[in-house]
Enzyme design. Structure first.
Site, PDB file in Angstrom:
ATOM      1  N   GLU A 227     -37.398  53.389  32.156  1.00 15.97           N
ATOM      2  CA  GLU A 227     -38.464  53.194  31.166  1.00 15.97           C
ATOM      3  C   GLU A 227     -38.696  51.701  31.093  1.00 15.97           C
ATOM      4  O   GLU A 227     -37.851  50.960  30.598  1.00 15.97           O
ATOM      5  CB  GLU A 227     -38.059  53.773  29.808  1.00 15.97           C
ATOM      6  CG  GLU A 227     -39.241  53.886  28.857  1.00 15.97           C
ATOM      7  CD  GLU A 227     -39.276  52.782  27.814  1.00 15.97           C
ATOM      8  OE1 GLU A 227     -39.986  51.782  28.063  1.00 15.97           O
ATOM      9  OE2 GLU A 227     -38.610  52.908  26.777  1.00 15.97           O
ATOM     10  N   CYS A 261     -42.144  48.265  23.890  1.00 18.53           N
ATOM     11  CA  CYS A 261     -42.821  48.600  25.144  1.00 18.53           C
ATOM     12  C   CYS A 261     -44.077  49.415  24.886  1.00 18.53           C
ATOM     13  O   CYS A 261     -45.065  49.287  25.611  1.00 18.53           O
ATOM     14  CB  CYS A 261     -41.876  49.364  26.065  1.00 18.53           C
ATOM     15  SG  CYS A 261     -40.458  48.413  26.616  1.00 18.53           S
TER      16      CYS A 261
END
Length: 459
Positions: A227, A261
């Site tokens: 990720e 993020c």
């Protein structure tokens, strides 16, 4: 390696790097524990995970305070993070056995065929500082309950959080070495991945770190979940309710001090409502309280490290020099701590850092688009593909647009967020593999086909 309070720049604690002998001993212990842990009934593993959820809730203030001290998260958001960790533990405590039960498949009469999901061994988790509890628990909760054991390599500035997480499992009654932590710098990670006692790797971090982990893991033929970064578009259509949308936009950009993020980073606004949105959004950003993260009234705390703030400011400065208009902020605050104010940029050239790079802080890039077609083009004009959101008065119109946006997670009239019940993943340079939900728990298992028939009869 030091933990430094980003609000005061004071050293909290100095952590000694684990030498090779310590790392070797911990990997040995993890491998030995796996041999017994995999045989532990899943019902027992689920009960222990439920106990971990209880420990988290009972000590939420303690853990939240630690997060705030080590990386500057506003304390109210830190409490919410601990509660979310408890939620993911509850979720897999209730559903793990369901998600991992044998899947029977009909083939031919007289035979029995099914798929079993079996643990693979110690899994290394290379985790970031920005959500120092959540990122670890969303990895550990499913994969430990699946029968693997976890080896954590946390970011050095939150090693205190790593120790606290280990204590959660200890307090919950887990056997020793089901969860263990390595205090090592990034340059030693490759050696751990190459170790035969490590059977998989999960990383949350930068695209650069993801490439390095993928390269080493690929050479070793070990499964990975990555990720990575994002430059999420926040698409505002011409029928969006602007007052409410601007409030959500400011929240989407500045939550966790802008260090997420999946934070909205590029705001793509239809030309019909562009001017009004910019005005409303800029005022929302201006109204946010920047200050002491231990104060419940604070909206935006410090950046986690001095170098991160410096990089962010370099990106803003370069974007303004390239022609961007600075509407708000744009200069580090003159006070102790790593404080960068909510910042709004408009008229940003296509090749400026504010459009081509991930800005990891409370800096928003607002871009005017002619229509939906241009919004989609600009939204997808990025190497990243983590999250995206669409804001409109017509939910069906927004949903139709989701099919054209290249991202692992797309929301309509909702801030992009992770949820234990649904898959979370990225595409393009934002990584691959799945976390959370029934899909995530199967990332680090051996999907074994079993085919059974009666013994052939002698003639």
């Amino acid at each position: 390696m030091k933990s430094i309070n980003p609000a005061t720049e004071e050293v909290i604690e100095t952590h000694e790097e684990h030498d090779e002998a310590t790392v070797d001993a911990r990997l040995d212990a993890a491998w030995d524990r796996f041999e017994s842990w995999r045989e532990t009934p899943i019902s027992r593993r689920e009960k222990l995970l439920a106990a971990a959820a209880d420990v988290l809730r009972e000590n939420s203030e303690e853990y939240a305070t630690l997060m705030t001290e080590e990386m500057g998260k506003p304390v109210e958001q830190a409490v919410s993070e601990v509660e979310k960790c408890a939620w993911v533990c509850d979720y897999y405590a209730e559903h793990a056995s369901e998600f991992l039960q044998d899947e029977h498949i009909g083939t031919v009469p007289g035979s029995k065929t099914y798929v079993s999901y079996e643990p693979i061994g110690p899994v290394l988790a290379v985790m970031p500082w920005n959500f120092p509890f959540w990122q670890v628990f969303r990895f550990a909760a499913p994969h430990i309950t699946a029968g693997n054991v976890a080896v954590l390599k946390h970011a050095p500035n939150v090693f205190g959080c790593a120790d606290a997480i280990a204590s959660v499992f200890e307090r919950a009654g887990y056997p020793d070495d089901v969860f263990t932590s390595l205090q090592i710098p990034a340059e030693r990670v490759a050696g751990v991945i190459e170790d035969d006692r490590v059977r998989g790797v999960s990383l949350t971090g930068s695209t650069r770190a993801g490439r390095a982990v993928a390269e080493t893991s690929g050479r070793e033929l070990k499964p990975t979940v990555l990720e990575l970064g994002g430059s999420d578009p926040f698409v505002v259509l011409d029928d969006a309710p602007l007052e409410a949308t601007a409030k959500q936009a400011a929240r989407a950009r500045t939550q966790n001090n802008g260090q997420s993020c999946i934070a909205a980073k590029r705001f793509l606004v239809h030309e019909a409502v562009y001017d009004e949105f910019v005005e409303r959004f800029t005022e929302e950003m201006r109204s946010l309280t920047v200050g002491d993260p231990t104060d419940p009234e604070t909206d935006v705390g410090p950046q986690a490290r001095a170098d991160l703030m410096e990089t962010l400011h370099e990106q803003v400065t370069a974007s303004v020099e390239a022609g961007a208009t600075l509407r708000l902020g744009g200069e580090p605050l003159d006070r102790p701590g790593h404080y960068y104010p909510p910042t709004v940029l408009t008229d940003v050239p296509e090749d400026a850092p504010a459009r081509t790079e991930e800005l990891f802080g409370p800096v928003a890039t607002v871009i005017e688009v002619e229509d939906e077609t241009e919004a989609v083009r600009v939204a997808n004009d990025t190497p990243y593909g983590l999250g995206a959101s669409v804001w409109t008065a017509d939910a069906e119109r927004g949903e139709a647009l989701t099919t054209k946006l290249t991202a692992g997670n797309v929301a309509v009239n909702h801030i992009v967020a992770s949820d234990p019940r649904v898959p979370f993943s990225g595409t393009k340079d934002s990584g691959y593999g799945t976390e959370l939900s029934r899909h995530g728990i199967r990332e680090f298992v051996n999907t074994k086909t079993v085919w059974v028939e009666d013994a052939p009869a002698d003639e």
